[in-house]
Scaffold this motif. Structure first.
Motif, PDB file in Angstrom:
ATOM      1  N   ASN A   1       6.969   7.709  -3.677  1.00 51.24           N
ATOM      2  CA  ASN A   1       5.807   7.410  -2.848  1.00 51.24           C
ATOM      3  C   ASN A   1       6.261   6.659  -1.596  1.00 51.24           C
ATOM      4  O   ASN A   1       7.069   5.739  -1.683  1.00 51.24           O
ATOM      5  N   HIS A   2       5.741   7.067  -0.460  1.00 46.50           N
ATOM      6  CA  HIS A   2       6.029   6.380   0.799  1.00 46.50           C
ATOM      7  C   HIS A   2       5.144   5.136   0.877  1.00 46.50           C
ATOM      8  O   HIS A   2       3.929   5.225   0.761  1.00 46.50           O
ATOM      9  N   ARG A   3       5.752   3.979   1.064  1.00 48.28           N
ATOM     10  CA  ARG A   3       5.015   2.723   1.071  1.00 48.28           C
ATOM     11  C   ARG A   3       5.074   2.076   2.451  1.00 48.28           C
ATOM     12  O   ARG A   3       6.043   2.217   3.186  1.00 48.28           O
ATOM     13  N   GLY A   4       4.005   1.339   2.778  1.00 42.73           N
ATOM     14  CA  GLY A   4       3.951   0.660   4.070  1.00 42.73           C
ATOM     15  C   GLY A   4       2.715  -0.217   4.144  1.00 42.73           C
ATOM     16  O   GLY A   4       2.245  -0.725   3.131  1.00 42.73           O
ATOM     17  N   ARG A   5       2.177  -0.366   5.329  1.00 39.73           N
ATOM     18  CA  ARG A   5       1.008  -1.224   5.517  1.00 39.73           C
ATOM     19  C   ARG A   5      -0.198  -0.392   5.932  1.00 39.73           C
ATOM     20  O   ARG A   5      -0.118   0.409   6.859  1.00 39.73           O
ATOM     21  N   LYS A   6      -1.295  -0.607   5.241  1.00 39.49           N
ATOM     22  CA  LYS A   6      -2.513   0.141   5.515  1.00 39.49           C
ATOM     23  C   LYS A   6      -3.698  -0.701   5.077  1.00 39.49           C
ATOM     24  O   LYS A   6      -3.749  -1.157   3.933  1.00 39.49           O
ATOM     25  N   GLY A   7      -4.632  -0.937   5.969  1.00 36.59           N
ATOM     26  CA  GLY A   7      -5.782  -1.783   5.645  1.00 36.59           C
ATOM     27  C   GLY A   7      -5.796  -3.028   6.505  1.00 36.59           C
ATOM     28  O   GLY A   7      -5.176  -3.086   7.564  1.00 36.59           O
ATOM     29  N   LYS A   8      -6.467  -4.048   6.026  1.00 35.15           N
ATOM     30  CA  LYS A   8      -6.602  -5.291   6.799  1.00 35.15           C
ATOM     31  C   LYS A   8      -5.494  -6.276   6.451  1.00 35.15           C
ATOM     32  O   LYS A   8      -5.134  -6.426   5.284  1.00 35.15           O
ATOM     33  N   ASN A   9      -4.978  -6.972   7.462  1.00 33.93           N
ATOM     34  CA  ASN A   9      -3.990  -8.012   7.218  1.00 33.93           C
ATOM     35  C   ASN A   9      -4.690  -9.340   6.938  1.00 33.93           C
ATOM     36  O   ASN A   9      -5.920  -9.393   6.810  1.00 33.93           O
ATOM     37  N   LYS A  10      -3.914 -10.407   6.860  1.00 33.06           N
ATOM     38  CA  LYS A  10      -4.486 -11.715   6.525  1.00 33.06           C
ATOM     39  C   LYS A  10      -5.488 -12.205   7.568  1.00 33.06           C
ATOM     40  O   LYS A  10      -6.354 -13.019   7.264  1.00 33.06           O
ATOM     41  N   LYS A  11      -5.365 -11.690   8.795  1.00 31.89           N
ATOM     42  CA  LYS A  11      -6.289 -12.088   9.858  1.00 31.89           C
ATOM     43  C   LYS A  11      -7.536 -11.215   9.889  1.00 31.89           C
ATOM     44  O   LYS A  11      -8.400 -11.391  10.738  1.00 31.89           O
ATOM     45  N   GLY A  12      -7.595 -10.252   8.942  1.00 33.02           N
ATOM     46  CA  GLY A  12      -8.752  -9.361   8.884  1.00 33.02           C
ATOM     47  C   GLY A  12      -8.696  -8.227   9.872  1.00 33.02           C
ATOM     48  O   GLY A  12      -9.684  -7.538  10.101  1.00 33.02           O
ATOM     49  N   VAL A  13      -7.519  -8.018  10.473  1.00 32.29           N
ATOM     50  CA  VAL A  13      -7.350  -6.961  11.467  1.00 32.29           C
ATOM     51  C   VAL A  13      -6.775  -5.723  10.787  1.00 32.29           C
ATOM     52  O   VAL A  13      -5.835  -5.805  10.001  1.00 32.29           O
ATOM     53  N   ASP A  14      -7.331  -4.540  11.104  1.00 36.12           N
ATOM     54  CA  ASP A  14      -6.805  -3.295  10.555  1.00 36.12           C
ATOM     55  C   ASP A  14      -5.396  -3.049  11.077  1.00 36.12           C
ATOM     56  O   ASP A  14      -5.119  -3.233  12.271  1.00 36.12           O
TER      57      ASP A  14
ATOM     58  N   PRO B   1       0.809  -1.228   0.000  1.00 30.53           N
ATOM     59  CA  PRO B   1       0.000   0.000   0.000  1.00 30.53           C
ATOM     60  C   PRO B   1       0.841   1.275   0.000  1.00 30.53           C
ATOM     61  O   PRO B   1       1.984   1.292   0.470  1.00 30.53           O
ATOM     62  N   THR B   2       0.245   2.339  -0.521  1.00 28.79           N
ATOM     63  CA  THR B   2       0.884   3.657  -0.541  1.00 28.79           C
ATOM     64  C   THR B   2       0.399   4.476   0.651  1.00 28.79           C
ATOM     65  O   THR B   2      -0.799   4.639   0.849  1.00 28.79           O
ATOM     66  N   ILE B   3       1.334   4.990   1.431  1.00 35.42           N
ATOM     67  CA  ILE B   3       1.000   5.832   2.581  1.00 35.42           C
ATOM     68  C   ILE B   3       0.830   7.289   2.131  1.00 35.42           C
ATOM     69  O   ILE B   3      -0.111   7.972   2.509  1.00 35.42           O
ATOM     70  N   SER B   4       1.764   7.772   1.311  1.00 34.50           N
ATOM     71  CA  SER B   4       1.669   9.125   0.756  1.00 34.50           C
ATOM     72  C   SER B   4       2.374   9.158  -0.597  1.00 34.50           C
ATOM     73  O   SER B   4       3.294   8.379  -0.842  1.00 34.50           O
TER      74      SER B   4
END
Length: 233
Positions: free
Chosen positions: A164-177, A32-35
Protein backbone atom coordinates in the motif's frame (compact mmCIF):
# COMPACT_ATOMS: atom_id res chain seq x y z
CA UNK A 1 15.64 -0.70 45.02
CA UNK A 2 14.94 -3.01 42.10
CA UNK A 3 11.17 -2.60 42.58
CA UNK A 4 11.51 1.18 42.57
CA UNK A 5 13.49 1.05 39.34
CA UNK A 6 10.84 -1.11 37.69
CA UNK A 7 8.09 1.27 38.80
CA UNK A 8 10.01 4.26 37.45
CA UNK A 9 10.52 2.54 34.09
CA UNK A 10 6.85 1.59 33.87
CA UNK A 11 5.91 5.21 34.50
CA UNK A 12 8.53 6.92 32.31
CA UNK A 13 8.53 4.60 29.26
CA UNK A 14 4.91 5.23 28.14
CA UNK A 15 5.43 8.98 28.51
CA UNK A 16 8.62 8.82 26.46
CA UNK A 17 6.91 6.83 23.69
CA UNK A 18 4.00 9.27 23.67
CA UNK A 19 6.35 12.26 23.39
CA UNK A 20 8.23 10.66 20.50
CA UNK A 21 5.14 10.00 18.43
CA UNK A 22 3.24 13.11 19.45
CA UNK A 23 5.76 15.12 17.42
CA UNK A 24 3.86 14.09 14.28
CA UNK A 25 2.90 17.12 12.25
CA UNK A 26 -0.30 15.57 10.94
CA UNK A 27 -3.36 14.65 12.88
CA UNK A 28 -3.30 10.84 12.76
CA UNK A 29 -1.20 8.38 14.75
CA UNK A 30 -1.59 6.07 11.76
CA UNK A 31 -0.24 7.04 8.36
CA UNK A 32 -3.04 7.37 5.76
CA UNK A 33 -3.23 5.07 2.74
CA UNK A 34 -2.98 6.76 -0.66
CA UNK A 35 -3.55 3.60 -2.73
CA UNK A 36 -3.84 -0.11 -1.94
CA UNK A 37 -2.34 -3.38 -3.24
CA UNK A 38 0.07 -1.83 -5.71
CA UNK A 39 2.43 -3.70 -8.01
CA UNK A 40 5.57 -5.24 -6.58
CA UNK A 41 8.94 -5.07 -8.33
CA UNK A 42 8.59 -7.36 -11.41
CA UNK A 43 10.44 -10.68 -11.18
CA UNK A 44 12.48 -10.04 -14.32
CA UNK A 45 14.04 -6.87 -12.88
CA UNK A 46 17.43 -7.51 -11.29
CA UNK A 47 19.53 -5.80 -8.65
CA UNK A 48 23.23 -4.93 -8.69
CA UNK A 49 24.14 -8.55 -7.98
CA UNK A 50 21.54 -9.89 -10.44
CA UNK A 51 19.27 -10.79 -7.54
CA UNK A 52 15.48 -10.56 -7.40
CA UNK A 53 14.16 -7.70 -5.25
CA UNK A 54 10.73 -7.43 -3.65
CA UNK A 55 8.84 -4.91 -1.55
CA UNK A 56 6.49 -7.52 -0.06
CA UNK A 57 6.73 -7.77 3.76
CA UNK A 58 9.06 -4.76 3.90
CA UNK A 59 8.58 -1.07 4.62
CA UNK A 60 10.08 0.43 1.48
CA UNK A 61 11.24 3.85 0.39
CA UNK A 62 10.76 3.61 -3.38
CA UNK A 63 12.51 5.96 -5.79
CA UNK A 64 12.87 6.40 -9.55
CA UNK A 65 16.30 7.84 -10.14
CA UNK A 66 16.63 7.93 -13.93
CA UNK A 67 19.90 8.11 -15.87
CA UNK A 68 21.40 11.12 -14.05
CA UNK A 69 22.49 9.16 -11.01
CA UNK A 70 25.91 10.74 -10.59
CA UNK A 71 24.66 14.25 -11.36
CA UNK A 72 22.03 13.84 -8.62
CA UNK A 73 24.32 12.26 -6.03
CA UNK A 74 23.36 14.99 -3.55
CA UNK A 75 19.82 13.57 -3.44
CA UNK A 76 21.20 10.17 -2.42
CA UNK A 77 23.33 11.79 0.27
CA UNK A 78 20.28 13.60 1.68
CA UNK A 79 18.21 10.42 1.66
CA UNK A 80 21.03 8.45 3.23
CA UNK A 81 21.75 10.90 6.03
CA UNK A 82 18.19 11.93 6.88
CA UNK A 83 16.37 8.62 6.41
CA UNK A 84 18.47 5.50 5.87
CA UNK A 85 20.93 6.10 8.70
CA UNK A 86 18.05 6.53 11.15
CA UNK A 87 16.15 3.38 10.24
CA UNK A 88 18.74 0.95 8.85
CA UNK A 89 18.61 -0.94 12.16
CA UNK A 90 15.07 -2.15 11.41
CA UNK A 91 15.35 -5.45 9.51
CA UNK A 92 12.00 -4.81 7.77
CA UNK A 93 13.10 -1.44 6.36
CA UNK A 94 14.69 -0.96 2.94
CA UNK A 95 15.24 1.58 0.17
CA UNK A 96 14.81 0.59 -3.48
CA UNK A 97 15.90 2.88 -6.29
CA UNK A 98 14.65 2.04 -9.80
CA UNK A 99 17.09 2.90 -12.60
CA UNK A 100 17.40 2.23 -16.35
CA UNK A 101 19.42 -0.75 -17.55
CA UNK A 102 22.92 0.47 -18.39
CA UNK A 103 23.31 2.64 -15.27
CA UNK A 104 24.59 -0.20 -13.05
CA UNK A 105 28.12 1.21 -12.81
CA UNK A 106 26.79 4.60 -11.71
CA UNK A 107 24.60 2.98 -9.04
CA UNK A 108 27.58 0.94 -7.79
CA UNK A 109 29.59 4.17 -7.54
CA UNK A 110 26.89 5.74 -5.34
CA UNK A 111 26.86 2.70 -3.05
CA UNK A 112 30.68 2.80 -2.81
CA UNK A 113 30.60 6.51 -1.94
CA UNK A 114 27.95 6.11 0.76
CA UNK A 115 29.34 2.95 2.37
CA UNK A 116 32.29 4.59 4.22
CA UNK A 117 29.99 7.06 5.99
CA UNK A 118 27.12 4.61 6.53
CA UNK A 119 28.53 1.15 7.19
CA UNK A 120 25.62 -1.27 6.80
CA UNK A 121 24.33 -0.94 3.23
CA UNK A 122 22.26 -4.11 2.79
CA UNK A 123 19.03 -2.08 2.92
CA UNK A 124 20.17 0.22 0.08
CA UNK A 125 19.11 -1.43 -3.20
CA UNK A 126 19.08 -0.54 -6.86
CA UNK A 127 16.99 -2.42 -9.42
CA UNK A 128 17.21 -2.05 -13.20
CA UNK A 129 14.68 -2.17 -16.04
CA UNK A 130 14.06 -0.74 -19.50
CA UNK A 131 12.75 2.85 -19.72
CA UNK A 132 9.41 1.56 -21.00
CA UNK A 133 9.06 -0.85 -18.08
CA UNK A 134 9.98 1.87 -15.61
CA UNK A 135 7.39 4.25 -17.02
CA UNK A 136 4.68 1.57 -16.93
CA UNK A 137 5.55 0.62 -13.33
CA UNK A 138 5.55 4.27 -12.25
CA UNK A 139 2.21 4.94 -13.96
CA UNK A 140 0.63 1.99 -12.13
CA UNK A 141 0.85 3.99 -8.87
CA UNK A 142 -1.29 6.81 -10.35
CA UNK A 143 0.88 9.51 -8.85
CA UNK A 144 0.32 13.21 -9.41
CA UNK A 145 4.04 13.73 -10.04
CA UNK A 146 5.64 12.69 -13.33
CA UNK A 147 8.96 11.21 -14.44
CA UNK A 148 11.30 13.51 -16.34
CA UNK A 149 12.87 12.86 -19.77
CA UNK A 150 15.53 10.68 -18.08
CA UNK A 151 12.86 8.49 -16.41
CA UNK A 152 13.65 9.88 -13.00
CA UNK A 153 12.25 12.12 -10.29
CA UNK A 154 13.71 13.58 -7.07
CA UNK A 155 10.54 12.38 -5.27
CA UNK A 156 10.36 9.12 -3.31
CA UNK A 157 7.34 7.34 -1.85
CA UNK A 158 6.64 5.05 1.11
CA UNK A 159 5.23 1.58 0.40
CA UNK A 160 4.17 -0.64 3.31
CA UNK A 161 4.45 -4.41 3.76
CA UNK A 162 1.14 -5.03 1.97
CA UNK A 163 2.24 -2.89 -1.01
CA UNK A 164 0.00 0.00 0.00
CA UNK A 165 1.25 3.47 -0.88
CA UNK A 166 1.26 5.58 2.29
CA UNK A 167 1.41 9.34 2.78
CA UNK A 168 -0.59 12.27 4.07
CA UNK A 169 -4.26 12.77 3.29
CA UNK A 170 -6.84 14.70 5.29
CA UNK A 171 -6.50 17.43 7.88
CA UNK A 172 -3.27 18.15 9.74
CA UNK A 173 -2.98 19.29 13.36
CA UNK A 174 -3.87 22.84 12.30
CA UNK A 175 -7.08 21.60 10.68
CA UNK A 176 -5.79 22.35 7.19
CA UNK A 177 -6.37 19.84 4.37
CA UNK A 178 -3.16 18.33 3.07
CA UNK A 179 -2.16 15.74 0.50
CA UNK A 180 1.38 14.41 0.31
CA UNK A 181 2.11 11.40 -1.86
CA UNK A 182 5.89 11.78 -2.02
CA UNK A 183 8.94 13.40 -0.42
CA UNK A 184 11.49 15.59 -2.19
CA UNK A 185 15.06 14.27 -1.87
CA UNK A 186 16.43 17.63 -2.99
CA UNK A 187 15.07 19.12 0.24
CA UNK A 188 16.87 17.93 3.37
CA UNK A 189 14.18 19.75 5.37
CA UNK A 190 11.38 17.77 3.69
CA UNK A 191 13.13 14.51 4.51
CA UNK A 192 14.12 15.51 8.03
CA UNK A 193 10.81 17.01 9.11
CA UNK A 194 8.05 15.21 7.24
CA UNK A 195 9.40 11.92 5.92
CA UNK A 196 11.22 11.04 9.14
CA UNK A 197 7.99 11.70 11.00
CA UNK A 198 5.92 9.53 8.67
CA UNK A 199 8.28 6.55 8.68
CA UNK A 200 8.39 6.75 12.46
CA UNK A 201 4.60 6.48 12.53
CA UNK A 202 4.41 3.52 10.15
CA UNK A 203 7.06 1.66 12.15
CA UNK A 204 5.00 2.32 15.25
CA UNK A 205 1.93 0.84 13.53
CA UNK A 206 3.72 -2.43 12.88
CA UNK A 207 5.19 -2.59 16.38
CA UNK A 208 1.71 -2.15 17.86
CA UNK A 209 0.29 -4.79 15.50
CA UNK A 210 3.09 -7.21 16.43
CA UNK A 211 2.50 -6.62 20.13
CA UNK A 212 -1.24 -7.18 19.67
CA UNK A 213 -0.65 -10.44 17.79
CA UNK A 214 1.72 -11.69 20.49
CA UNK A 215 -0.82 -10.89 23.19
CA UNK A 216 -3.58 -12.65 21.23
CA UNK A 217 -1.40 -15.74 20.83
CA UNK A 218 -0.62 -15.73 24.54
CA UNK A 219 -4.33 -15.45 25.36
CA UNK A 220 -5.18 -18.29 22.98
CA UNK A 221 -2.42 -20.47 24.48
CA UNK A 222 -3.65 -19.73 28.00
CA UNK A 223 -7.26 -20.47 27.06
CA UNK A 224 -6.20 -23.73 25.41
CA UNK A 225 -4.39 -24.87 28.56
CA UNK A 226 -7.39 -23.92 30.68
CA UNK A 227 -9.68 -25.87 28.34
CA UNK A 228 -7.50 -28.97 28.54
CA UNK A 229 -7.33 -28.81 32.34
CA UNK A 230 -11.09 -28.52 32.64
CA UNK A 231 -11.63 -31.32 30.14
CA UNK A 232 -9.36 -33.67 32.10
CA UNK A 233 -10.92 -33.02 35.48
Amino acid sequence: MKNKLVLILLFVLPIAIYLIFSTATHNSLFLPTISKANNDIPNNWKGLNHENISMKDKITVLGFVGNNIIENRGNFFNLNQKIYNKYKGFKDFQMIMVAPIGSEAKAKQIIDELAPITGEMTGWKFVFASPEEIQSFYDSYNLVGKLDANFGTPAVIIVDKELNHRGRKGKNKKGVDEYKESYNTISAADLHNEMTDDIKIILREYRLALKKNKNERKDAFRDNIKENIERNK
